[in-house]
Motif scaffolding. Structure first.
Motif, PDB file in Angstrom:
ATOM      1  N   ILE A  59       0.830  -1.202   0.000  1.00 49.70           N
ATOM      2  CA  ILE A  59       0.000   0.000   0.000  1.00 49.70           C
ATOM      3  C   ILE A  59       0.869   1.259   0.000  1.00 49.70           C
ATOM      4  N   ALA A  60       1.992   1.214   0.720  1.00 52.77           N
ATOM      5  CA  ALA A  60       2.896   2.365   0.777  1.00 52.77           C
ATOM      6  C   ALA A  60       3.420   2.720  -0.610  1.00 52.77           C
ATOM      7  N   ALA A 100       2.936   6.465  -2.295  1.00 48.09           N
ATOM      8  CA  ALA A 100       4.070   7.286  -2.728  1.00 48.09           C
ATOM      9  C   ALA A 100       3.907   7.797  -4.157  1.00 48.09           C
ATOM     10  N   THR A 101       3.150   7.079  -4.978  1.00 49.20           N
ATOM     11  CA  THR A 101       3.087   7.424  -6.398  1.00 49.20           C
ATOM     12  C   THR A 101       1.741   7.956  -6.865  1.00 49.20           C
ATOM     13  N   LEU A 107      -5.504  13.371   6.043  1.00 53.55           N
ATOM     14  CA  LEU A 107      -5.040  12.075   6.529  1.00 53.55           C
ATOM     15  C   LEU A 107      -5.670  11.822   7.895  1.00 53.55           C
ATOM     16  N   THR A 108      -6.378  10.705   8.034  1.00 54.68           N
ATOM     17  CA  THR A 108      -7.066  10.380   9.280  1.00 54.68           C
ATOM     18  C   THR A 108      -6.375   9.215   9.966  1.00 54.68           C
ATOM     19  N   LEU A 109      -5.957   9.438  11.217  1.00 56.83           N
ATOM     20  CA  LEU A 109      -5.210   8.427  11.963  1.00 56.83           C
ATOM     21  C   LEU A 109      -5.773   8.195  13.361  1.00 56.83           C
ATOM     22  N   ALA A 166       6.424   7.122   2.411  1.00 59.65           N
ATOM     23  CA  ALA A 166       5.470   7.273   1.309  1.00 59.65           C
ATOM     24  C   ALA A 166       4.585   8.492   1.506  1.00 59.65           C
ATOM     25  N   LEU A 167       4.113   8.686   2.728  1.00 65.18           N
ATOM     26  CA  LEU A 167       3.272   9.847   3.019  1.00 65.18           C
ATOM     27  C   LEU A 167       4.057  11.140   2.881  1.00 65.18           C
TER      28      LEU A 167
END
Length: 207
Positions: free
Chosen positions: A146-147, A151-152, A187-189, A177-178
């Motif tokens: 997923i990373a 990244a792309t 971005l939700t964490l 990547a982020l």
């Protein structure tokens, strides 16, 4: 049996399929493809079997114009006030157990690679995907795939791992990547069980 009941959640009513075995998987695929064709797909992974997760992975790969994908984990919500009162004390525990159960499925040898690779490929190749939500964690191997997509991707605007309880070690796999991504604006964490150990990583991500 969750396969025979209908549950409500914050996103509206979500019906589990009243079928079993191969018939259930086949019907799930038909329903999923119809939902994907609209460009917006929301699923409660709590009531999706391992076979159906594989169906989901294959369907994602065949839907390049998907715009929003929300893979959430919700414990059942009771509509009766009396049921809600009885259930209230156990709800937090049951929700935690639901997330852990789904995460275990996503991390299994049979599921992790095809599921996570499909998400990563979708992120890398899509020109339309603007929102992705994943409410459980596929573990270190899954997040590596997923990373690469994070990244792309140039289209993604909103990314949520809210409630996934991924922890510091898994979050660390996403930091680089982020940090290089230039399209994500939200971005939700919350509920990711991050501690002070993730502070440096968060400082790299926050732009």
């Amino acid at each position: 049996d969750p396969g025979e009941e209908s549950y409500a959640h914050e996103g509206g009513p979500a019906k589990a399929l009243n079928v079993n075995g191969h018939r259930r998987v086949r019907n799930m695929e038909d329903s999923l493809l119809r939902q994907l064709s609209t460009g917006v797909c929301e699923l409660n992974l709590k009531y999706v079997s391992p076979d159906e997760v594989l169906v989901l992975a294959e369907a994602i790969e065949r839907t390049p114009d998907l715009q929003q994908l929300r893979l959430q984990v919700h414990e059942r919500v009771y509509s009766s006030p009396e049921q809600a009162r009885i259930h209230k004390k156990q709800r937090g525990k049951r929700q935690h157990e639901a997330i852990m159960e789904v995460s275990e499925t996503l991390q299994s040898n049979r599921i992790c690679k095809p599921f996570s690779r499909a998400l990563g490929a979708m992120l890398q190749g899509s020109r339309f995907l603007t929102e992705l939500e994943l409410g459980a964690t596929p573990g270190a191997l899954g997040l590596t795939y997923i990373a690469r997509g994070i990244a792309t991707t140039h289209s993604l605007r909103q990314l949520s791992f809210g409630g996934s309880k991924m922890g510091d070690a898994c979050f660390a796999l996403l930091v680089d990547a982020l940090a290089v991504n230039r399209s994500i604006t939200k971005l939700t964490l919350y509920g990711c069980d991050l501690t002070d150990a993730s502070a440096l990583g968060l400082s790299k991500v926050i732009k």
